[in-house]
Design an enzyme around this catalytic site. Structure first.
Site, PDB file in Angstrom:
ATOM      1  CB  CYS A  65       2.696 -10.642   7.234  1.00 50.65           C
ATOM      2  SG  CYS A  65       4.237 -10.831   8.590  1.00 50.65           S
ATOM      3  CB  CYS A  69       9.612 -13.576   4.541  1.00 57.65           C
ATOM      4  SG  CYS A  69       9.396 -13.400   6.351  1.00 57.65           S
ATOM      5  CB  CYS A 109       0.388 -26.447  13.182  1.00 58.52           C
ATOM      6  SG  CYS A 109       1.459 -25.125  13.249  1.00 58.52           S
ATOM      7  CB  CYS A 200       8.307 -27.023  15.499  1.00 57.09           C
ATOM      8  SG  CYS A 200       7.871 -27.348  13.839  1.00 57.09           S
ATOM      9  NE  ARG A 272       5.360 -31.659  10.492  1.00 56.02           N
ATOM     10  CZ  ARG A 272       5.680 -30.848  11.516  1.00 56.02           C
ATOM     11  NH1 ARG A 272       5.911 -29.545  11.279  1.00 56.02           N
ATOM     12  NH2 ARG A 272       5.614 -31.259  12.938  1.00 56.02           N
TER      13      ARG A 272
END
Ligand code: SAM
Ligand code: DTB
Ligand code: SF4
Length: 327
Positions: A65, A69, A109, A200, A272
């Site tokens: 990616c 992050c 998901c 979400c 969650r």
């Protein structure tokens, strides 16, 4: 293809907030028993406290990616040993979704290690969403930032939820990510909301943030108008090769507190208990359920890291007298 754009109505800056950062911080500072009691009261007003919703994750495109992050094993900026994989084929995704459904999950998901999807990626994802929906499962995707057109494509394909996390408070964000800013995330969430999909959005704790910054994340989420239907609270999974690999462990009771505060601040959201469960004892997970968590990721794998095995989760829910469900 429907290329209609989504109207943007940014909330006026001076609108009253549902809850201030200071109020959220005050919740964090309550004695543990008082905090859990309040969280349980709120939880029982809105949900069956013995029910837990089960979502299964699948990484449809792994690694490489372009974002930096600091927590993420899939960032090309970090050497973590995660192998890059091309996007999965439709039949591989359908097979995984069917297996998840047979194991008892009600939501599937699909996650991709993208800053944002390309046009070509979108064609494949649309087919995946349609196929998973065709099995009768709820669908969720997490693909990075979306533009208006992509958001509508997903909505028209039948996507139920879009996951895009704020991750942390605006003040701490710059310590963790430099390649896109907080407002980019808010803009994507706004698009998803305007298109009529469920939101979400949650974050990660245990990244070295202060209690005030943890409160800042919860306040940001709770003041979204409306707040997300689904709020994943992740405990940082420390992966070797990421800048956060050596971060100090969060006290498990502080994780439980975060769940309780999220429950109180967002009474009707599915909160969650997300990444980090594999490293948690049954006792800590039970406290999280008492604090108002009523959803988990279910299945042996998160995206690139492990999750408790299905048998362990079944045994845990059994032991606690809890059952799967989403109504
Ligand atoms: N690339 C997309 C994005 O960032 O929106 C989707 C996938 S990304 C892996 C989804 C979320 O996983 C991140 O926003 C982050 O909250 C969570 N995550 C990633 N690595 C994690 C880790 N090591 N521990 C806990 N949560 C993590
Ligand atoms: C979320 O909040 N947590 C999930 C999901 N949304 C996509 C991802 C957790 C990833 C943990 C690290 C990994 O397995 O790569
Ligand atoms: Fe990429 Fe998402 Fe990981 Fe960030 S969290 S590096 S955007 S896959």
């Amino acid at each position: 293809m429907n290329t209609q754009t989504i109207a943007f109505h940014r909330p006026a800056k001076n609108l009253p907030q549902r809850i201030s950062v200071e109020e959220v911080e005050a919740l964090f500072r309550l004695p543990f028993a008082d905090l859990l009691y309040r969280a349980q009261q709120v939880h029982r007003e809105h949900f069956d406290p013995n029910q837990v919703q089960l979502s299964t994750l699948l990484s449809i495109k792994t690694g490489g990616c372009s974002e930096d992050c600091g927590y993420c094993p899939q960032s090309a900026f970090h050497s973590t040993g995660v192998e890059n994989h091309r996007m999965l084929q439709l039949d591989e995704v359908v097979r995984a979704a069917r297996a998840a459904q047979e194991a008892g999950a009600d939501r599937f998901c699909m996650g991709a290690a993208w800053r944002e999807p390309s046009e070509e990626d979108m064609q494949s994802v649309v087919e995946m969403v349609k196929a998973v929906r065709g099995l009768g499962m709820e669908t969720c995707a997490t693909l990075g930032m979306l533009n208006d057109e992509q958001t509508l494509m997903l909505k028209n394909a039948g996507l139920d939820y879009y996951n895009h996390n704020l991750d942390t408070s605006p003040e701490f964000y710059g310590h963790i990510i430099s390649t896109r800013d907080y407002q980019d995330r808010l803009d994507t969430l706004e698009r998803v909301r305007r298109a009529g999909m469920h939101v979400c959005s949650g974050g990660i704790v245990g990244m070295g943030e202060s209690v005030a910054q943890r409160a800042g994340l919860i306040a940001q989420l709770a003041n979204l108008d409306p707040y997300p239907e689904s709020v994943p609270i992740n405990n940082l999974v420390k992966v070797e090769g990421t800048p956060l690999a050596e971060e100090e462990d969060l006290d498990p009771l502080d994780f439980v507190r975060t769940i309780a505060v999220a429950r109180i601040a967002m009474p009707e959201a599915r909160v969650r208990l997300s990444a980090g469960r594999q490293q948690m004892s049954d006792a800590v997970q039970a406290l999280c359920f008492l604090a108002g968590a009523n959803s988990i990721f279910y299945g042996d794998q998160l995206l690139t890291t492990g999750n408790p095995e299905v048998e362990r989760d079944r045994a845990l829910l059994d032991k606690l007298g809890m059952h799967a469900g989403k109504e």
